[in-house]
Write an enzyme that holds these catalytic residues in place. Structure first.
Site, PDB file in Angstrom:
ATOM      1  N   SER A 187      40.320  44.974  40.507  1.00 57.41           N
ATOM      2  CA  SER A 187      40.894  45.398  41.781  1.00 57.41           C
ATOM      3  C   SER A 187      42.398  45.147  41.776  1.00 57.41           C
ATOM      4  O   SER A 187      42.919  44.418  40.929  1.00 57.41           O
ATOM      5  CB  SER A 187      40.233  44.633  42.930  1.00 57.41           C
ATOM      6  OG  SER A 187      40.462  43.261  42.759  1.00 57.41           O
ATOM      7  N   ASP A 224      42.950  46.123  48.562  1.00 58.41           N
ATOM      8  CA  ASP A 224      43.714  45.691  49.738  1.00 58.41           C
ATOM      9  C   ASP A 224      45.093  46.334  49.635  1.00 58.41           C
ATOM     10  O   ASP A 224      45.431  46.909  48.594  1.00 58.41           O
ATOM     11  CB  ASP A 224      43.823  44.167  49.799  1.00 58.41           C
ATOM     12  CG  ASP A 224      44.377  43.571  48.524  1.00 58.41           C
ATOM     13  OD1 ASP A 224      43.607  43.388  47.571  1.00 58.41           O
ATOM     14  OD2 ASP A 224      45.582  43.305  48.464  1.00 58.41           O
ATOM     15  N   ARG A 248      40.161  46.910  31.056  1.00 57.50           N
ATOM     16  CA  ARG A 248      40.013  46.061  32.251  1.00 57.50           C
ATOM     17  C   ARG A 248      39.510  46.917  33.398  1.00 57.50           C
ATOM     18  O   ARG A 248      40.011  48.035  33.618  1.00 57.50           O
ATOM     19  CB  ARG A 248      41.361  45.418  32.605  1.00 57.50           C
ATOM     20  CG  ARG A 248      41.409  44.843  33.985  1.00 57.50           C
ATOM     21  CD  ARG A 248      42.536  43.883  34.217  1.00 57.50           C
ATOM     22  NE  ARG A 248      42.893  43.760  35.615  1.00 57.50           N
ATOM     23  CZ  ARG A 248      42.117  43.216  36.564  1.00 57.50           C
ATOM     24  NH1 ARG A 248      40.910  42.757  36.272  1.00 57.50           N
ATOM     25  NH2 ARG A 248      42.528  43.153  37.816  1.00 57.50           N
ATOM     26  N   ARG A 256      30.362  40.524  38.309  1.00 60.92           N
ATOM     27  CA  ARG A 256      30.576  41.974  38.221  1.00 60.92           C
ATOM     28  C   ARG A 256      30.154  42.468  36.842  1.00 60.92           C
ATOM     29  O   ARG A 256      29.648  43.583  36.697  1.00 60.92           O
ATOM     30  CB  ARG A 256      32.045  42.319  38.443  1.00 60.92           C
ATOM     31  CG  ARG A 256      32.482  42.133  39.861  1.00 60.92           C
ATOM     32  CD  ARG A 256      31.996  43.294  40.699  1.00 60.92           C
ATOM     33  NE  ARG A 256      32.497  43.173  42.044  1.00 60.92           N
ATOM     34  CZ  ARG A 256      31.976  43.799  43.088  1.00 60.92           C
ATOM     35  NH1 ARG A 256      30.934  44.572  42.955  1.00 60.92           N
ATOM     36  NH2 ARG A 256      32.495  43.650  44.266  1.00 60.92           N
ATOM     37  N   GLY A 270      37.196  40.975  35.995  1.00 62.61           N
ATOM     38  CA  GLY A 270      37.609  39.586  36.147  1.00 62.61           C
ATOM     39  C   GLY A 270      36.411  38.682  36.448  1.00 62.61           C
ATOM     40  O   GLY A 270      36.304  37.566  35.941  1.00 62.61           O
ATOM     41  N   GLU A 307      48.151  43.414  40.398  1.00 66.70           N
ATOM     42  CA  GLU A 307      46.964  42.671  39.976  1.00 66.70           C
ATOM     43  C   GLU A 307      47.440  41.525  39.104  1.00 66.70           C
ATOM     44  O   GLU A 307      48.614  41.156  39.184  1.00 66.70           O
ATOM     45  CB  GLU A 307      45.944  43.608  39.300  1.00 66.70           C
ATOM     46  CG  GLU A 307      46.470  44.455  38.180  1.00 66.70           C
ATOM     47  CD  GLU A 307      46.528  43.752  36.848  1.00 66.70           C
ATOM     48  OE1 GLU A 307      47.639  43.279  36.500  1.00 66.70           O
ATOM     49  OE2 GLU A 307      45.530  43.674  36.134  1.00 66.70           O
ATOM     50  N   ARG A 323      32.664  47.660  48.393  1.00 66.24           N
ATOM     51  CA  ARG A 323      33.227  47.231  47.106  1.00 66.24           C
ATOM     52  C   ARG A 323      32.368  47.675  45.932  1.00 66.24           C
ATOM     53  O   ARG A 323      32.878  48.076  44.901  1.00 66.24           O
ATOM     54  CB  ARG A 323      33.405  45.711  47.078  1.00 66.24           C
ATOM     55  CG  ARG A 323      34.635  45.314  47.846  1.00 66.24           C
ATOM     56  CD  ARG A 323      34.823  43.821  47.895  1.00 66.24           C
ATOM     57  NE  ARG A 323      35.843  43.537  48.881  1.00 66.24           N
ATOM     58  CZ  ARG A 323      37.026  43.002  48.612  1.00 66.24           C
ATOM     59  NH1 ARG A 323      37.330  42.669  47.394  1.00 66.24           N
ATOM     60  NH2 ARG A 323      37.907  42.800  49.552  1.00 66.24           N
ATOM     61  N   ARG A 363      30.683  28.242  30.004  1.00 69.50           N
ATOM     62  CA  ARG A 363      31.454  27.980  31.231  1.00 69.50           C
ATOM     63  C   ARG A 363      31.163  28.985  32.343  1.00 69.50           C
ATOM     64  O   ARG A 363      32.030  29.263  33.188  1.00 69.50           O
ATOM     65  CB  ARG A 363      32.960  28.006  30.947  1.00 69.50           C
ATOM     66  CG  ARG A 363      33.437  26.827  30.119  1.00 69.50           C
ATOM     67  CD  ARG A 363      34.901  26.988  29.780  1.00 69.50           C
ATOM     68  NE  ARG A 363      35.355  25.890  28.946  1.00 69.50           N
ATOM     69  CZ  ARG A 363      36.216  24.957  29.338  1.00 69.50           C
ATOM     70  NH1 ARG A 363      36.749  24.999  30.536  1.00 69.50           N
ATOM     71  NH2 ARG A 363      36.564  24.001  28.530  1.00 69.50           N
TER      72      ARG A 363
HETATM   73  N1  ADE Z   1      43.983  41.861  43.155  1.00 73.48           N
HETATM   74  C1  ADE Z   1      43.512  42.495  44.245  1.00 73.48           C
HETATM   75  N2  ADE Z   1      44.405  42.445  45.243  1.00 73.48           N
HETATM   76  C2  ADE Z   1      45.459  41.725  44.773  1.00 73.48           C
HETATM   77  C3  ADE Z   1      46.677  41.310  45.324  1.00 73.48           C
HETATM   78  N3  ADE Z   1      46.980  41.626  46.579  1.00 73.48           N
HETATM   79  N4  ADE Z   1      47.515  40.580  44.566  1.00 73.48           N
HETATM   80  C4  ADE Z   1      47.188  40.261  43.312  1.00 73.48           C
HETATM   81  N5  ADE Z   1      46.050  40.632  42.730  1.00 73.48           N
HETATM   82  C5  ADE Z   1      45.195  41.359  43.445  1.00 73.48           C
END
Ligand code: ADE
Length: 234
Positions: free
Chosen positions: A90, A204, A87, A24, A20, A179, A217, A43
């Protein structure tokens, strides 16, 4: 050149990794590829092409969310001839069996909506990964000793989602993580007869509130890049 990608046609490889975050993409290209060339910066969305084990690979940012990814993936497939799109990103964990730092290989990506929603009308299309990429990624992850889960994820349009009841239904139905991009990637790949996969690191956790410390990370991201490169290699 296209509206959003400033590369020449021959600058983009058939295999494209899609983080994304454009920075990265820069880090992954500089860390894992040789003979790296910056091929796009329109951009600020950075794209790089180089060699991995002698194979040409492009690593290009997708931006956050399905509308952004849809722009880049449409142009990469239709104008630049990309055929294998992975892709690397995270996700938020949604099961107790899934821990922060684990990798999820998204077999399916459920959604409420995608930029392609209009063409499906009432059909609940089931976006799914390419099997050859999924099985190769599972083998690559096992070889690296990375704790990996294979199953369904949820591609959301809302990061700060205030509908906890919706998340509860996802959890109840075995969704591994959330995600914001994979479903549209899978739909576009299916439409254009390409191969697609999402390889995700759990950054997370929606049930525990835990989050990956920023120092960790990079290493977790590196595992993901290597799994994706191995899965895509011929
Ligand atoms: N990407 C990483 N953590 C996320 C979350 N909690 N919700 C949506 N996309 C995410």
């Amino acid at each position: 050149m296209t509206i959003h990608i400033g590369a020449q046609k021959e600058d983009i490889a058939e295999t494209v990794l899609l983080p994304g975050d454009p920075y990265r993409a820069k880090w992954a290209a500089e860390t894992f590829l040789t003979d790296v060339k910056l091929v796009n910066q329109v951009r600020g969305m950075l794209g790089f092409t180089g060699l991995w084990n002698g194979n040409r690979v492009t690593i290009h940012g997708s931006g956050m969310g399905m509308p952004s990814l849809s722009i880049y993936v449409n142009e990469l497939i239709r104008d630049y001839g990309a055929r294998t799109l992975i892709r690397i990103g995270s996700c938020g964990g949604m099961q107790n069996s899934v821990a922060v730092r684990d990798v999820i290989l998204a077999m399916t990506a459920s959604t409420l909506s995608t930029p392609s929603r209009g063409i499906f009308r009432d059909l609940n299309y089931a976006p799914c990964a390419d099997w050859s990429l999924l099985s190769a990624a599972a083998k690559a992850a096992e070889k690296r000793g990375v704790k990996t889960h294979v199953g369904g994820i949820y591609s959301s349009d809302i990061f700060y989602d205030e509908r906890p009841d919706l998340n509860d239904q996802m959890v109840r139905h075995g969704i591994l993580g959330v995600e914001m991009e994979a479903a549209e990637l899978y739909i576009l790949a299916a439409r254009h007869k390409c191969r697609a996969l999402a390889v995700l690191t759990v950054s997370d956790h929606l049930l525990t509130g835990e989050a990956l410390p920023s120092a960790d990370r990079e290493r977790s991201f590196g595992d993901m890049v290597e799994i994706a490169l191995n899965a895509a290699s011929p």
